[in-house]
Design a protein around this motif. Sequence first.
Motif, PDB file in Angstrom:
ATOM      1  N   PRO A   6       0.964  -1.109  -0.425  1.00  0.00           N
ATOM      2  CA  PRO A   6       0.216   0.292   0.103  1.00  0.00           C
ATOM      3  C   PRO A   6       0.930   1.049   0.293  1.00  0.00           C
ATOM      4  O   PRO A   6      -0.002   2.167  -0.627  1.00  0.00           O
ATOM      5  CB  PRO A   6      -1.402  -0.255   1.217  1.00  0.00           C
ATOM      6  CG  PRO A   6      -0.348  -1.574   2.017  1.00  0.00           C
ATOM      7  CD  PRO A   6       0.794  -1.708   0.773  1.00  0.00           C
ATOM      8  N   LEU A  73      -8.316   4.805   2.498  1.00  0.00           N
ATOM      9  CA  LEU A  73      -8.140   3.643   2.996  1.00  0.00           C
ATOM     10  C   LEU A  73      -6.727   2.975   3.014  1.00  0.00           C
ATOM     11  O   LEU A  73      -6.536   1.636   3.488  1.00  0.00           O
ATOM     12  CB  LEU A  73      -9.555   3.170   2.231  1.00  0.00           C
ATOM     13  CG  LEU A  73     -11.092   2.908   2.329  1.00  0.00           C
ATOM     14  CD1 LEU A  73     -11.513   2.844   1.017  1.00  0.00           C
ATOM     15  CD2 LEU A  73     -11.202   2.390   3.406  1.00  0.00           C
ATOM     16  N   CYS A  74      -5.743   3.556   1.934  1.00  0.00           N
ATOM     17  CA  CYS A  74      -4.211   2.990   1.865  1.00  0.00           C
ATOM     18  C   CYS A  74      -3.874   3.149   3.245  1.00  0.00           C
ATOM     19  O   CYS A  74      -3.867   1.882   3.320  1.00  0.00           O
ATOM     20  CB  CYS A  74      -4.275   3.189   0.368  1.00  0.00           C
ATOM     21  SG  CYS A  74      -2.782   3.659   0.267  1.00  0.00           S
ATOM     22  N   SER A  77      -5.105   0.885   5.337  1.00  0.00           N
ATOM     23  CA  SER A  77      -4.607  -0.953   5.118  1.00  0.00           C
ATOM     24  C   SER A  77      -2.681  -0.922   6.119  1.00  0.00           C
ATOM     25  O   SER A  77      -2.832  -1.755   6.490  1.00  0.00           O
ATOM     26  CB  SER A  77      -4.240  -0.753   3.661  1.00  0.00           C
ATOM     27  OG  SER A  77      -3.775  -1.896   3.014  1.00  0.00           O
ATOM     28  N   PHE A  80      -3.032  -1.375   9.642  1.00  0.00           N
ATOM     29  CA  PHE A  80      -3.967  -2.647   9.624  1.00  0.00           C
ATOM     30  C   PHE A  80      -2.541  -4.031   9.552  1.00  0.00           C
ATOM     31  O   PHE A  80      -2.108  -4.760   9.826  1.00  0.00           O
ATOM     32  CB  PHE A  80      -5.074  -3.460   8.818  1.00  0.00           C
ATOM     33  CG  PHE A  80      -5.915  -2.391   8.981  1.00  0.00           C
ATOM     34  CD1 PHE A  80      -6.740  -2.214  10.627  1.00  0.00           C
ATOM     35  CD2 PHE A  80      -7.516  -1.450   8.635  1.00  0.00           C
ATOM     36  CE1 PHE A  80      -8.229  -1.768  10.642  1.00  0.00           C
ATOM     37  CE2 PHE A  80      -8.522  -1.193   8.671  1.00  0.00           C
ATOM     38  CZ  PHE A  80      -8.524  -1.129  10.149  1.00  0.00           C
ATOM     39  N   ILE A  81      -1.589  -3.316   8.982  1.00  0.00           N
ATOM     40  CA  ILE A  81      -0.814  -4.610   8.700  1.00  0.00           C
ATOM     41  C   ILE A  81       0.638  -4.494   9.528  1.00  0.00           C
ATOM     42  O   ILE A  81       0.270  -5.407   9.327  1.00  0.00           O
ATOM     43  CB  ILE A  81       0.618  -4.143   7.049  1.00  0.00           C
ATOM     44  CG1 ILE A  81      -0.424  -3.987   6.015  1.00  0.00           C
ATOM     45  CG2 ILE A  81       1.765  -4.580   7.180  1.00  0.00           C
ATOM     46  CD1 ILE A  81       0.121  -3.907   4.413  1.00  0.00           C
ATOM     47  N   ALA A  89      -6.205  -5.841   6.553  1.00  0.00           N
ATOM     48  CA  ALA A  89      -5.368  -4.897   5.750  1.00  0.00           C
ATOM     49  C   ALA A  89      -5.310  -5.072   4.188  1.00  0.00           C
ATOM     50  O   ALA A  89      -5.911  -4.590   3.474  1.00  0.00           O
ATOM     51  CB  ALA A  89      -3.607  -4.867   5.679  1.00  0.00           C
ATOM     52  N   GLU A  90      -5.382  -6.496   4.071  1.00  0.00           N
ATOM     53  CA  GLU A  90      -6.321  -6.775   2.358  1.00  0.00           C
ATOM     54  C   GLU A  90      -7.735  -6.241   2.248  1.00  0.00           C
ATOM     55  O   GLU A  90      -7.433  -5.742   0.683  1.00  0.00           O
ATOM     56  CB  GLU A  90      -6.028  -8.453   1.774  1.00  0.00           C
ATOM     57  CG  GLU A  90      -4.912  -8.756   2.215  1.00  0.00           C
ATOM     58  CD  GLU A  90      -4.993  -9.942   2.742  1.00  0.00           C
ATOM     59  OE1 GLU A  90      -5.618 -11.347   2.149  1.00  0.00           O
ATOM     60  OE2 GLU A  90      -3.704 -11.129   2.361  1.00  0.00           O
ATOM     61  N   SER A  92      -9.494  -3.689   3.178  1.00  0.00           N
ATOM     62  CA  SER A  92      -8.602  -2.036   2.848  1.00  0.00           C
ATOM     63  C   SER A  92      -8.273  -1.646   1.955  1.00  0.00           C
ATOM     64  O   SER A  92      -8.823  -0.725   1.031  1.00  0.00           O
ATOM     65  CB  SER A  92      -7.976  -2.220   4.364  1.00  0.00           C
ATOM     66  OG  SER A  92      -7.341  -0.665   4.401  1.00  0.00           O
ATOM     67  N   PHE A  93      -6.509  -2.505   0.787  1.00  0.00           N
ATOM     68  CA  PHE A  93      -6.301  -1.942   0.443  1.00  0.00           C
ATOM     69  C   PHE A  93      -7.311  -2.645  -1.056  1.00  0.00           C
ATOM     70  O   PHE A  93      -7.012  -1.195  -1.933  1.00  0.00           O
ATOM     71  CB  PHE A  93      -5.344  -2.595   0.320  1.00  0.00           C
ATOM     72  CG  PHE A  93      -3.955  -2.643  -1.230  1.00  0.00           C
ATOM     73  CD1 PHE A  93      -3.387  -1.405  -0.903  1.00  0.00           C
ATOM     74  CD2 PHE A  93      -3.670  -3.622  -1.341  1.00  0.00           C
ATOM     75  CE1 PHE A  93      -2.770  -1.232  -1.616  1.00  0.00           C
ATOM     76  CE2 PHE A  93      -3.182  -3.131  -2.832  1.00  0.00           C
ATOM     77  CZ  PHE A  93      -2.113  -2.290  -3.174  1.00  0.00           C
ATOM     78  N   SER A  96      -9.377   0.797  -1.090  1.00  0.00           N
ATOM     79  CA  SER A  96      -9.013   1.510  -1.612  1.00  0.00           C
ATOM     80  C   SER A  96      -8.500   1.348  -3.431  1.00  0.00           C
ATOM     81  O   SER A  96      -9.158   2.639  -3.380  1.00  0.00           O
ATOM     82  CB  SER A  96      -6.589   1.855  -0.845  1.00  0.00           C
ATOM     83  OG  SER A  96      -6.296   2.438  -1.574  1.00  0.00           O
TER      84      SER A  96
END
Length: 132
Positions: A6, A73-74, A77, A80-81, A89-90, A92-93, A96
């Motif tokens: 991201p 959102l990025c 992400s 979350f990572i 995270a995935e 959200s990415f 994004s």
Amino acid sequence: MDLTTPALLFPAISLLLLAYTNRFLVLAQLIRQLHERRRSDVQDVTARQIANLRKRIGLIKAMQAYGVTSFILCALSMFFIFTNQGRIAEISFGLSLFVLVLSLGYSLYEIAISTDAIKIELEDLEKKQKDL
């Protein structure tokens, strides 16, 4: 997916938002010029341009909103990572990227409309040239 995935999108989104802001500033300048022209000269061309500009303002607003949402959102992400929540995270990415594509779609439509504005001006110039 790791933190760099991201993070690669950050510069692209930032540049995209800068480009959108520049389009908005140009549009604002055009509106001010039309406002000044409208005071002294009421024409069909000016009325058509105003309608075109109003539509473009709405599109640029949507472009910017989706671009900012994509950026948020990025960033989420990446957060979350960082907190070891890989699946979120995935998602959200992915969202994004989807929202970024929406923003680009609105941008493409706004570009098409802006070329219509130029056509309006050209039609007016051609009409005035024929009248001479």
